[in-house]
Design a protein around this motif. Sequence first.
Motif, mmCIF file in Angstrom:
data_model
loop_
_atom_site.group_PDB
_atom_site.id
_atom_site.type_symbol
_atom_site.label_atom_id
_atom_site.label_comp_id
_atom_site.label_asym_id
_atom_site.label_seq_id
_atom_site.Cartn_x
_atom_site.Cartn_y
_atom_site.Cartn_z
ATOM 1 N N ILE A 181 0.818 -1.152 -0.020
ATOM 2 C CA ILE A 181 0.019 -0.081 0.268
ATOM 3 C C ILE A 181 0.832 1.161 0.130
ATOM 4 O O ILE A 181 1.897 1.214 0.927
ATOM 5 N N LEU B 141 -2.559 1.992 9.467
ATOM 6 C CA LEU B 141 -2.407 0.642 8.778
ATOM 7 C C LEU B 141 -1.664 -0.559 9.294
ATOM 8 O O LEU B 141 -1.896 -1.692 9.476
ATOM 9 N N ASP C 142 0.750 5.176 0.672
ATOM 10 C CA ASP C 142 0.146 6.396 1.180
ATOM 11 C C ASP C 142 0.789 7.721 0.454
ATOM 12 O O ASP C 142 1.565 8.012 0.677
ATOM 13 N N ALA D 137 2.428 -0.849 -6.755
ATOM 14 C CA ALA D 137 1.431 -1.246 -5.569
ATOM 15 C C ALA D 137 0.496 -1.823 -5.895
ATOM 16 O O ALA D 137 -0.234 -1.589 -6.857
ATOM 17 N N ASP D 138 -0.347 -2.633 -4.652
ATOM 18 C CA ASP D 138 -1.667 -3.134 -5.005
ATOM 19 C C ASP D 138 -2.828 -2.038 -4.568
ATOM 20 O O ASP D 138 -3.850 -2.263 -5.226
ATOM 21 N N ALA D 139 -2.234 -1.145 -3.873
ATOM 22 C CA ALA D 139 -3.193 -0.212 -3.352
ATOM 23 C C ALA D 139 -2.719 1.243 -3.157
ATOM 24 O O ALA D 139 -1.465 1.335 -2.805
ATOM 25 N N LEU E 66 4.173 -0.983 3.443
ATOM 26 C CA LEU E 66 3.579 0.305 3.448
ATOM 27 C C LEU E 66 4.681 1.191 2.814
ATOM 28 O O LEU E 66 5.932 1.050 3.247
ATOM 29 N N VAL F 224 -3.814 4.865 -1.089
ATOM 30 C CA VAL F 224 -4.641 5.749 -0.357
ATOM 31 C C VAL F 224 -4.183 7.240 -0.472
ATOM 32 O O VAL F 224 -3.020 7.501 -0.445
ATOM 33 N N HIS G 212 -1.093 -4.344 8.513
ATOM 34 C CA HIS G 212 -0.508 -4.149 7.153
ATOM 35 C C HIS G 212 1.010 -3.839 7.485
ATOM 36 O O HIS G 212 1.658 -3.185 8.220
#
Length: 182
Positions: free
Chosen positions: A6, A20, A8, A63-65, A28, A67, A25
């Motif tokens: 993830i 997170l 940020d 990245a997978d995600a 990061l 935010v 998680h």
Amino acid sequence: PAGALIVDAGCGYGEYMRLLTARGHRRLVGIEPDPLCRDTARAAGLDVREGTLVATGLPNEFADAVVVNEVFHHIADYAGAARGLNRILKPGGALCFSEPRNTLLRRAMDFLTFEVPLRKLVPAVELRYQVMILEIETGLYRKFLRDQDVFYTALERHFDRQWLRRGHFFQFGKYRKRAAAR
């Protein structure tokens, strides 16, 4: 999933990264243009790198995600940000965000905060004023509220909307990386 990588984007001092981490998680990465924020987050043991939404400095399909917590309204180039975030997401990756919403209640709150002397009488309004004065001075906050259709058009060139929740003051969205831009 707990094993997801993830990012940020615009992580500031790393508050969301710590949240997170507390939720399990471990993979990061933060990106942040401000050196004080970056250094403070790094001092707390977080992996925070120099970058912006437009120029993340991260590899393709990293990245997978991603935010993004209240950062889009600090920039002028929504299309560049959408391209930059799309580039670093793996196929099918998720983009999740929270941003101010242009509603009557928000406009009333902004009026009370910035246009009348209420902040001199109510400490909570003074605190909001101090936190937001730089956003107001740049003009980017009001531009974001005014140009939300431009923001969504930029996102939807690269992402498919999974859901969008619109509250009285904020909006929250989850989008998936599209295979090819429109």
